[in-house]
Scaffold this active site. Structure first.
Site, PDB file in Angstrom:
ATOM      1  N   SER A 140       0.990  -1.494  -0.089  1.00  0.00           N
ATOM      2  CA  SER A 140       0.087  -0.161   0.292  1.00  0.00           C
ATOM      3  C   SER A 140       0.411   0.994   0.093  1.00  0.00           C
ATOM      4  O   SER A 140       2.108   0.977   0.255  1.00  0.00           O
ATOM      5  CB  SER A 140      -0.234  -0.150   1.042  1.00  0.00           C
ATOM      6  OG  SER A 140      -1.289   1.311   1.509  1.00  0.00           O
ATOM      7  N   TYR A 153      -1.347   0.164  10.843  1.00  0.00           N
ATOM      8  CA  TYR A 153      -1.400  -0.532   9.287  1.00  0.00           C
ATOM      9  C   TYR A 153      -0.245   0.294   8.285  1.00  0.00           C
ATOM     10  O   TYR A 153       0.119  -1.458   8.039  1.00  0.00           O
ATOM     11  CB  TYR A 153      -2.959   0.610   8.169  1.00  0.00           C
ATOM     12  CG  TYR A 153      -2.971  -0.191   7.610  1.00  0.00           C
ATOM     13  CD1 TYR A 153      -4.068  -1.019   7.170  1.00  0.00           C
ATOM     14  CD2 TYR A 153      -3.249   0.851   6.672  1.00  0.00           C
ATOM     15  CE1 TYR A 153      -3.498  -1.426   5.787  1.00  0.00           C
ATOM     16  CE2 TYR A 153      -3.372   0.263   4.615  1.00  0.00           C
ATOM     17  CZ  TYR A 153      -3.856  -0.561   4.661  1.00  0.00           C
ATOM     18  OH  TYR A 153      -3.880  -1.347   3.539  1.00  0.00           O
TER      19      TYR A 153
HETATM   20  P1  NAP Z   1     -11.741  -5.089   1.217  1.00  0.00           P
HETATM   21  O1  NAP Z   1     -12.684  -5.575  -0.172  1.00  0.00           O
HETATM   22  O2  NAP Z   1     -12.368  -5.000   2.592  1.00  0.00           O
HETATM   23  O3  NAP Z   1     -11.300  -6.847   0.973  1.00  0.00           O
HETATM   24  C1  NAP Z   1     -10.842  -7.678   1.790  1.00  0.00           C
HETATM   25  C2  NAP Z   1     -10.431  -9.268   1.391  1.00  0.00           C
HETATM   26  O4  NAP Z   1      -9.486  -9.606   2.631  1.00  0.00           O
HETATM   27  C3  NAP Z   1     -11.465  -9.816   1.039  1.00  0.00           C
HETATM   28  O5  NAP Z   1     -11.831 -10.678   0.847  1.00  0.00           O
HETATM   29  C4  NAP Z   1     -11.489 -10.358   2.990  1.00  0.00           C
HETATM   30  O6  NAP Z   1     -12.267 -11.783   2.824  1.00  0.00           O
HETATM   31  C5  NAP Z   1     -10.397 -10.449   3.106  1.00  0.00           C
HETATM   32  N1  NAP Z   1      -9.798 -10.782   4.725  1.00  0.00           N
HETATM   33  C6  NAP Z   1      -9.518 -10.213   5.280  1.00  0.00           C
HETATM   34  N2  NAP Z   1      -9.282 -10.776   6.419  1.00  0.00           N
HETATM   35  C7  NAP Z   1      -9.218 -12.028   5.989  1.00  0.00           C
HETATM   36  C8  NAP Z   1      -8.735 -12.746   7.365  1.00  0.00           C
HETATM   37  N3  NAP Z   1      -8.958 -12.978   8.458  1.00  0.00           N
HETATM   38  N4  NAP Z   1      -8.531 -14.093   6.281  1.00  0.00           N
HETATM   39  C9  NAP Z   1      -8.864 -14.562   5.366  1.00  0.00           C
HETATM   40  N5  NAP Z   1      -9.302 -13.383   4.508  1.00  0.00           N
HETATM   41  C10 NAP Z   1      -9.403 -12.665   4.580  1.00  0.00           C
HETATM   42  O7  NAP Z   1     -10.410  -4.506   0.739  1.00  0.00           O
HETATM   43  P2  NAP Z   1      -9.073  -3.977  -0.698  1.00  0.00           P
HETATM   44  O8  NAP Z   1      -8.858  -3.324  -0.561  1.00  0.00           O
HETATM   45  O9  NAP Z   1      -9.765  -5.066  -1.311  1.00  0.00           O
HETATM   46  O10 NAP Z   1      -7.937  -4.760   0.152  1.00  0.00           O
HETATM   47  C11 NAP Z   1      -7.387  -5.818  -0.617  1.00  0.00           C
HETATM   48  C12 NAP Z   1      -5.490  -5.706  -0.300  1.00  0.00           C
HETATM   49  O11 NAP Z   1      -5.137  -4.207  -0.462  1.00  0.00           O
HETATM   50  C13 NAP Z   1      -5.599  -5.681   0.986  1.00  0.00           C
HETATM   51  O12 NAP Z   1      -4.059  -6.255   1.517  1.00  0.00           O
HETATM   52  C14 NAP Z   1      -5.955  -3.964   1.636  1.00  0.00           C
HETATM   53  O13 NAP Z   1      -4.493  -3.998   2.780  1.00  0.00           O
HETATM   54  C15 NAP Z   1      -5.104  -3.856   0.039  1.00  0.00           C
HETATM   55  N6  NAP Z   1      -4.632  -2.158   0.012  1.00  0.00           N
HETATM   56  C16 NAP Z   1      -6.136  -1.602  -0.375  1.00  0.00           C
HETATM   57  C17 NAP Z   1      -6.902  -0.540  -1.390  1.00  0.00           C
HETATM   58  C18 NAP Z   1      -7.428   0.542  -0.624  1.00  0.00           C
HETATM   59  O14 NAP Z   1      -7.779   1.981  -0.503  1.00  0.00           O
HETATM   60  N7  NAP Z   1      -8.629   0.093  -0.584  1.00  0.00           N
HETATM   61  C19 NAP Z   1      -5.356   0.732  -0.846  1.00  0.00           C
HETATM   62  C20 NAP Z   1      -4.012  -0.401  -0.759  1.00  0.00           C
HETATM   63  C21 NAP Z   1      -3.866  -0.774  -0.619  1.00  0.00           C
HETATM   64  P3  NAP Z   1     -13.510 -12.138   3.667  1.00  0.00           P
HETATM   65  O15 NAP Z   1     -13.567 -10.848   4.854  1.00  0.00           O
HETATM   66  O16 NAP Z   1     -14.164 -13.264   2.771  1.00  0.00           O
HETATM   67  O17 NAP Z   1     -12.530 -13.019   4.977  1.00  0.00           O
END
Ligand code: NAP
Length: 253
Positions: A140, A153
């Site tokens: 990130s 975070y």
């Molecule tokens: P999201 O829509 O909330 O998706 C997060 C995913 O992680 C969900 O599929 C969730 O699945 C899974 N997850 C969370 N906790 C888990 C656990 N304990 N076991 C298994 N699966 C788990 O968010 P996203 O933005 O797509 O995030 C994906 C990645 O991108 C993350 O690593 C996040 O830090 C990174 N990221 C996001 C952003 C942003 O602005 N959105 C920016 C930079 C980086 P379940 O809840 O079904 O388990």
């Protein structure tokens, strides 16, 4: 033979978008997450639109026994993972370190750092045995710079950057690619999770700005994993045009 991609956190956001795009590009998929209903729905959607194989593994990445049992249940024909996308992750809470909730810290550290490690330590030896593979770690902008109220975070994503860099070097003799991708703000369920279901608060994050969409990250991951054998994208920072740093966001009035 189709390539196999294992995506953690495929039930939402970046993981789900990447699953759809990789299916459209002929990858067989191992899709993981905790919400099984969502995995099943995604599998149905993919099966209806693409001729690829899907395998669902419902587990919590923070539980090393579940991770080990689920991944080790894979049989030959599925264990030959070509691409591991370590995407499962989350931010919980937005507060100063001295006001932070210990439970929030533990969820972030257990998911983003330890969960990523639990998955990686099982899949990496499969790749080493075949001297082939590509690991993509989701970092990130928070892995590049710290910002106030996001200390823990940011610490977890700095850890992801360090793990990716170390693995990149460790796996040189095996010809295994390792990459990290660091997005700025992406419109997913991320902010809903960070603000513990407060949708109104989550919406303010994207107010007056066009963020990245999950499909933008999926397209970038596809680019990274389709470079020729001699090319590795070590680390990629991708931001919305309106965002110049973790905190500098130009918002239309
Ligand atoms: P999201 O829509 O909330 O998706 C997060 C995913 O992680 C969900 O599929 C969730 O699945 C899974 N997850 C969370 N906790 C888990 C656990 N304990 N076991 C298994 N699966 C788990 O968010 P996203 O933005 O797509 O995030 C994906 C990645 O991108 C993350 O690593 C996040 O830090 C990174 N990221 C996001 C952003 C942003 O602005 N959105 C920016 C930079 C980086 P379940 O809840 O079904 O388990």
């Amino acid at each position: 033979m189709s390539k196999i991609a294992l995506i953690t956190g495929a039930t939402s956001g970046i993981g789900a978008a990447t699953a759809r795009l990789l299916a459209a590009n002929g990858y067989d998929l191992i899709l993981t997450g905790r919400r099984n209903r969502r995995l099943v729905d995604l599998e149905h959607e993919i099966n209806a639109n693409h001729k690829v194989r899907c395998l669902l593994l419902c587990f919590d990445v923070t539980d090393p026994e579940q991770v080990s049992a689920s991944l080790n249940s894979l049989i030959s024909g599925w264990k030959e993972v070509d691409v591991l996308i370590n995407n499962a992750g989350l931010a919980v809470g937005l507060d100063t370190v001295d006001n932070g909730e210990v439970e929030d810290w533990e969820r972030m550290i257990n998911t983003n750092v330890k969960g990523l490690l639990y998955v990686t330590r099982i899949v990496t030896p499969w790749m080493k045995a075949r001297k082939s593979g590509h690991i993509i770690h989701l970092s990130s902008i928070a892995g590049k710079e710290a910002y106030p109220n996001g200390g823990v975070y940011c610490a977890t994503k700095h850890a992801v950057q360090a793990i990716a860099h170390a693995q990149r070097i460790e796996l040189l003799p095996f010809g295994i690619k390792v990459s990290s991708i660091a997005p700025g703000m992406v419109d997913t369920e991320f902010s809903n999770v960070r603000f513990k279901g407060d949708h109104e608060k989550a919406k303010t994050v994207y107010k007056g700005v066009t963020p990245l969409y999950a499909t933008d990250i999926a397209e970038t991951i596809l680019f990274m994993i389709t470079r020729p054998p001699h090319v590795n994208i070590d680390d990629l920072l991708i931001m919305p045009t309106a965002q110049g740093s973790a905190r500098d966001v130009y918002r239309e009035p």
